[in-house]
Design a protein around this motif. Structure first.
Motif, PDB file in Angstrom:
ATOM      1  N   SER A  17      -3.382 -18.732 -17.870  1.00 25.06           N
ATOM      2  CA  SER A  17      -3.851 -19.509 -19.016  1.00 25.06           C
ATOM      3  C   SER A  17      -2.751 -19.656 -20.059  1.00 25.06           C
ATOM      4  N   LYS A  19      -2.429 -21.474 -24.272  1.00 30.75           N
ATOM      5  CA  LYS A  19      -3.079 -22.199 -25.357  1.00 30.75           C
ATOM      6  C   LYS A  19      -2.014 -22.907 -26.180  1.00 30.75           C
ATOM      7  N   ARG A  66     -11.524 -27.020 -16.816  1.00 26.68           N
ATOM      8  CA  ARG A  66     -10.431 -26.043 -16.921  1.00 26.68           C
ATOM      9  C   ARG A  66      -9.824 -25.998 -18.324  1.00 26.68           C
ATOM     10  N   GLN A  81      -6.808 -25.206 -24.932  1.00 28.50           N
ATOM     11  CA  GLN A  81      -6.896 -24.002 -24.127  1.00 28.50           C
ATOM     12  C   GLN A  81      -6.897 -24.423 -22.661  1.00 28.50           C
ATOM     13  N   ASN A  83      -6.972 -23.144 -18.819  1.00 28.50           N
ATOM     14  CA  ASN A  83      -7.272 -22.058 -17.900  1.00 28.50           C
ATOM     15  C   ASN A  83      -7.115 -22.520 -16.459  1.00 28.50           C
ATOM     16  N   SER A  84      -7.050 -21.561 -15.564  1.00 30.28           N
ATOM     17  CA  SER A  84      -6.930 -21.865 -14.129  1.00 30.28           C
ATOM     18  C   SER A  84      -5.820 -22.875 -13.882  1.00 30.28           C
TER      19      SER A  84
END
Length: 121
Positions: A17, A19, A66, A81, A83-84
């Motif tokens: 991840s 951000k 995601r 953000q 993710n994955s």
């Protein structure tokens, strides 16, 4: 003058991840839409996600499920953000603000300088 400054890019392994943050500053009266775009080598810049002042969001199909875009209107800041993450997410990510400057009636597009996101397999 108006500036958009991004931060938060870097190198991450697949599945990880990151951000991203983007802060807009300057002689700004109102920001309509803020968003994230990306450009991979040899490809055109493409939409990742956008959000309006009212909180409406729009995502590219590749980002749905995601990535999450959010915004702090008081700080003129937008976040992404991620993710994955996948290797195909590797790109330079650009922040965009569609905004109105003081004493200027029209909306104008401003861009950040870009931040590199690299996802290793």
């Amino acid at each position: 003058q108006v500036q958009l400054v991004e931060s938060g890019g870097g190198l991450v392994q697949a599945g990880g991840s990151l951000k991203l943050s983007c802060a807009a500053s300057g002689y700004i009266f109102n920001i309509n839409t803020m968003g994230w775009y990306r450009q991979a080598p040899g490809k055109q810049r493409e939409l990742v996600a956008t959000t309006t002042t009212g909180g409406s969001t729009n995502y590219a199909d590749s980002a749905k499920g995601r990535f999450t875009i959010s915004r702090d209107n008081a700080k003129n800041t937008v976040y992404l953000q991620m993710n994955s993450l996948k290797p195909e997410d590797t790109a330079v990510y650009y922040c965009n603000g569609r905004l109105q400057r003081f004493r200027i009636s029209k909306l104008e597009d401003y861009w950040g300088q870009g931040t590199q996101v690299t996802v290793s397999s």
